[in-house]
Design a protein around this motif. Sequence first.
Motif, PDB file in Angstrom:
ATOM      1  N   GLU A  25       0.830  -1.196   0.000  1.00  0.00           N
ATOM      2  CA  GLU A  25       0.000   0.000   0.000  1.00  0.00           C
ATOM      3  C   GLU A  25       0.870   1.254   0.000  1.00  0.00           C
ATOM      4  OE1 GLU A  25      -2.302   3.218   0.533  1.00  0.00           O
ATOM      5  OE2 GLU A  25      -0.833   2.649   2.060  1.00  0.00           O
ATOM      6  N   GLU A  26       1.992   1.202   0.698  1.00  0.00           N
ATOM      7  CA  GLU A  26       2.929   2.329   0.662  1.00  0.00           C
ATOM      8  C   GLU A  26       3.488   2.514  -0.747  1.00  0.00           C
ATOM      9  OE1 GLU A  26       3.273   4.550   2.887  1.00  0.00           O
ATOM     10  OE2 GLU A  26       2.433   3.560   4.627  1.00  0.00           O
ATOM     11  N   LYS A  27       3.671   1.404  -1.459  1.00  0.00           N
ATOM     12  CA  LYS A  27       4.121   1.489  -2.858  1.00  0.00           C
ATOM     13  C   LYS A  27       3.038   2.128  -3.719  1.00  0.00           C
ATOM     14  CE  LYS A  27       5.951  -1.267  -6.724  1.00  0.00           C
ATOM     15  NZ  LYS A  27       5.191  -0.619  -7.765  1.00  0.00           N
ATOM     16  N   VAL A  28       1.779   1.804  -3.465  1.00  0.00           N
ATOM     17  CA  VAL A  28       0.684   2.428  -4.213  1.00  0.00           C
ATOM     18  C   VAL A  28       0.760   3.945  -4.071  1.00  0.00           C
ATOM     19  CG1 VAL A  28      -1.834   2.761  -4.336  1.00  0.00           C
ATOM     20  CG2 VAL A  28      -0.901   0.456  -4.093  1.00  0.00           C
ATOM     21  N   ALA A  29       0.866   4.423  -2.826  1.00  0.00           N
ATOM     22  CA  ALA A  29       0.918   5.870  -2.591  1.00  0.00           C
ATOM     23  C   ALA A  29       2.110   6.482  -3.311  1.00  0.00           C
ATOM     24  CB  ALA A  29       0.970   6.158  -1.093  1.00  0.00           C
ATOM     25  N   ARG A  30       3.272   5.871  -3.157  1.00  0.00           N
ATOM     26  CA  ARG A  30       4.465   6.413  -3.827  1.00  0.00           C
ATOM     27  C   ARG A  30       4.274   6.450  -5.343  1.00  0.00           C
ATOM     28  NH1 ARG A  30       9.574   3.053  -5.233  1.00  0.00           N
ATOM     29  NH2 ARG A  30       7.926   2.324  -6.614  1.00  0.00           N
ATOM     30  N   ASP A  31       3.769   5.352  -5.898  1.00  0.00           N
ATOM     31  CA  ASP A  31       3.591   5.264  -7.354  1.00  0.00           C
ATOM     32  C   ASP A  31       2.562   6.270  -7.863  1.00  0.00           C
ATOM     33  OD1 ASP A  31       5.430   3.221  -7.126  1.00  0.00           O
ATOM     34  OD2 ASP A  31       4.120   1.666  -7.966  1.00  0.00           O
ATOM     35  N   VAL A  32       1.502   6.497  -7.083  1.00  0.00           N
ATOM     36  CA  VAL A  32       0.506   7.506  -7.465  1.00  0.00           C
ATOM     37  C   VAL A  32       1.167   8.873  -7.522  1.00  0.00           C
ATOM     38  CG1 VAL A  32      -1.539   8.766  -6.662  1.00  0.00           C
ATOM     39  CG2 VAL A  32      -1.547   6.264  -6.693  1.00  0.00           C
ATOM     40  N   TYR A  33       1.958   9.213  -6.520  1.00  0.00           N
ATOM     41  CA  TYR A  33       2.593  10.527  -6.495  1.00  0.00           C
ATOM     42  C   TYR A  33       3.628  10.673  -7.615  1.00  0.00           C
ATOM     43  CZ  TYR A  33       0.327  10.641  -1.943  1.00  0.00           C
ATOM     44  OH  TYR A  33      -0.594  10.587  -0.933  1.00  0.00           O
ATOM     45  N   SER A 101      -7.991  16.820 -13.280  1.00  0.00           N
ATOM     46  CA  SER A 101      -7.503  18.178 -13.056  1.00  0.00           C
ATOM     47  C   SER A 101      -6.499  18.143 -11.912  1.00  0.00           C
ATOM     48  CB  SER A 101      -8.658  19.123 -12.686  1.00  0.00           C
ATOM     49  OG  SER A 101      -9.148  18.823 -11.383  1.00  0.00           O
ATOM     50  N   LEU A 102      -5.722  19.198 -11.815  1.00  0.00           N
ATOM     51  CA  LEU A 102      -4.768  19.296 -10.707  1.00  0.00           C
ATOM     52  C   LEU A 102      -5.507  19.247  -9.378  1.00  0.00           C
ATOM     53  CD1 LEU A 102      -2.030  19.730  -9.402  1.00  0.00           C
ATOM     54  CD2 LEU A 102      -2.285  22.187  -9.847  1.00  0.00           C
ATOM     55  N   ARG A 103      -6.606  19.959  -9.283  1.00  0.00           N
ATOM     56  CA  ARG A 103      -7.376  19.956  -8.034  1.00  0.00           C
ATOM     57  C   ARG A 103      -7.846  18.538  -7.686  1.00  0.00           C
ATOM     58  NH1 ARG A 103      -9.790  23.544  -4.567  1.00  0.00           N
ATOM     59  NH2 ARG A 103     -11.539  22.673  -3.410  1.00  0.00           N
ATOM     60  N   ASP A 104      -8.361  17.802  -8.679  1.00  0.00           N
ATOM     61  CA  ASP A 104      -8.782  16.416  -8.441  1.00  0.00           C
ATOM     62  C   ASP A 104      -7.597  15.558  -7.996  1.00  0.00           C
ATOM     63  OD1 ASP A 104     -11.445  16.907  -9.022  1.00  0.00           O
ATOM     64  OD2 ASP A 104     -11.310  16.160 -11.087  1.00  0.00           O
ATOM     65  N   ALA A 105      -6.445  15.777  -8.617  1.00  0.00           N
ATOM     66  CA  ALA A 105      -5.250  15.011  -8.248  1.00  0.00           C
ATOM     67  C   ALA A 105      -4.848  15.279  -6.798  1.00  0.00           C
ATOM     68  CB  ALA A 105      -4.103  15.349  -9.196  1.00  0.00           C
ATOM     69  N   LEU A 106      -4.898  16.538  -6.404  1.00  0.00           N
ATOM     70  CA  LEU A 106      -4.551  16.897  -5.024  1.00  0.00           C
ATOM     71  C   LEU A 106      -5.583  16.361  -4.040  1.00  0.00           C
ATOM     72  CD1 LEU A 106      -3.350  20.538  -5.727  1.00  0.00           C
ATOM     73  CD2 LEU A 106      -1.900  18.636  -4.950  1.00  0.00           C
ATOM     74  N   GLU A 107      -6.854  16.455  -4.396  1.00  0.00           N
ATOM     75  CA  GLU A 107      -7.901  15.921  -3.513  1.00  0.00           C
ATOM     76  C   GLU A 107      -7.786  14.405  -3.392  1.00  0.00           C
ATOM     77  OE1 GLU A 107     -11.549  17.526  -5.113  1.00  0.00           O
ATOM     78  OE2 GLU A 107     -11.279  19.429  -4.054  1.00  0.00           O
ATOM     79  N   MET A 108      -7.478  13.733  -4.495  1.00  0.00           N
ATOM     80  CA  MET A 108      -7.303  12.276  -4.457  1.00  0.00           C
ATOM     81  C   MET A 108      -6.113  11.934  -3.568  1.00  0.00           C
ATOM     82  SD  MET A 108      -8.239   9.260  -5.172  1.00  0.00           S
ATOM     83  CE  MET A 108      -9.644   9.851  -6.061  1.00  0.00           C
ATOM     84  N   SER A 109      -5.072  12.722  -3.660  1.00  0.00           N
ATOM     85  CA  SER A 109      -3.888  12.485  -2.840  1.00  0.00           C
ATOM     86  C   SER A 109      -4.187  12.698  -1.355  1.00  0.00           C
ATOM     87  CB  SER A 109      -2.757  13.402  -3.295  1.00  0.00           C
ATOM     88  OG  SER A 109      -2.408  13.105  -4.640  1.00  0.00           O
ATOM     89  N   GLU A 110      -4.994  13.699  -1.060  1.00  0.00           N
ATOM     90  CA  GLU A 110      -5.418  13.929   0.323  1.00  0.00           C
ATOM     91  C   GLU A 110      -6.226  12.735   0.826  1.00  0.00           C
ATOM     92  OE1 GLU A 110      -7.099  17.736   2.694  1.00  0.00           O
ATOM     93  OE2 GLU A 110      -8.347  17.076   1.022  1.00  0.00           O
ATOM     94  N   PHE A 111      -7.075  12.202  -0.030  1.00  0.00           N
ATOM     95  CA  PHE A 111      -7.870  11.018   0.317  1.00  0.00           C
ATOM     96  C   PHE A 111      -6.952   9.820   0.614  1.00  0.00           C
ATOM     97  CE2 PHE A 111      -9.845   7.042  -1.063  1.00  0.00           C
ATOM     98  CZ  PHE A 111     -10.936   7.002  -0.221  1.00  0.00           C
ATOM     99  N   ILE A 112      -5.913   9.655  -0.203  1.00  0.00           N
ATOM    100  CA  ILE A 112      -4.963   8.552   0.019  1.00  0.00           C
ATOM    101  C   ILE A 112      -4.330   8.688   1.409  1.00  0.00           C
ATOM    102  CG2 ILE A 112      -2.743   7.569  -0.690  1.00  0.00           C
ATOM    103  CD1 ILE A 112      -3.565   8.334  -3.602  1.00  0.00           C
ATOM    104  N   GLY A 113      -3.916   9.900   1.760  1.00  0.00           N
ATOM    105  CA  GLY A 113      -3.311  10.135   3.073  1.00  0.00           C
ATOM    106  C   GLY A 113      -4.255   9.792   4.209  1.00  0.00           C
ATOM    107  N   ALA A 114      -5.517  10.209   4.087  1.00  0.00           N
ATOM    108  CA  ALA A 114      -6.509   9.915   5.121  1.00  0.00           C
ATOM    109  C   ALA A 114      -6.774   8.412   5.208  1.00  0.00           C
ATOM    110  CB  ALA A 114      -7.803  10.676   4.838  1.00  0.00           C
ATOM    111  N   SER A 115      -6.854   7.761   4.060  1.00  0.00           N
ATOM    112  CA  SER A 115      -7.065   6.312   4.041  1.00  0.00           C
ATOM    113  C   SER A 115      -5.900   5.577   4.687  1.00  0.00           C
ATOM    114  CB  SER A 115      -7.235   5.811   2.602  1.00  0.00           C
ATOM    115  OG  SER A 115      -8.382   6.353   2.022  1.00  0.00           O
ATOM    116  N   ASP A 116      -4.685   6.065   4.414  1.00  0.00           N
ATOM    117  CA  ASP A 116      -3.500   5.437   5.007  1.00  0.00           C
ATOM    118  C   ASP A 116      -3.516   5.536   6.527  1.00  0.00           C
ATOM    119  OD1 ASP A 116      -2.606   4.792   2.498  1.00  0.00           O
ATOM    120  OD2 ASP A 116      -0.903   6.167   2.502  1.00  0.00           O
ATOM    121  N   VAL A 117      -3.940   6.682   7.053  1.00  0.00           N
ATOM    122  CA  VAL A 117      -4.026   6.843   8.508  1.00  0.00           C
ATOM    123  C   VAL A 117      -4.985   5.796   9.085  1.00  0.00           C
ATOM    124  CG1 VAL A 117      -4.828   8.361  10.373  1.00  0.00           C
ATOM    125  CG2 VAL A 117      -3.378   9.282   8.551  1.00  0.00           C
TER     126      VAL A 117
END
Length: 157
Positions: A25-33, A101-117
Amino acid sequence: MSSKPDSTSVLTEEQKDMLFFIYQEEKVARDVYITLGKIYNSENTFRLMQITEQRHLDCAKKLCDIYGVDTSSVDESVIGVFESPVLTMLYDTYIEKGKSSLRDALEMSEFIGASDVDMLEHASIGMPSDVVSVYEKLKKGNINHLNTFHTSISRAA
């Protein structure tokens, strides 16, 4: 992080599976970014997150090594490829949403962080103290990520 497991700790197969899942899962986050960073190369947030997610990935791999969890099936150098079909689906979904969009990408990334927690909190249950300690550090890192993404979303608005 200690280099030895807790002296009395023997993990169940389920706990070992959880260590392996968190590693992937940590690889997923890294690969997404990494992928979103290539799409939105003017957004530094993704570059910064790639670096910290690599650290998270390294910590999770070290736990796998300590507890004898085989990670040889995972090639960290190949972006977007995972052992788990569920994680492949998550990666694909995150990237598809992030491409909008960039905004969607950032929001998706924020979601990934919350899910990881949330995932790390669940994964900590019943684990030895050395694993819990690492997961707590990863959680704190993800909380910092949430703050960073929140700031970036505000800026992109």
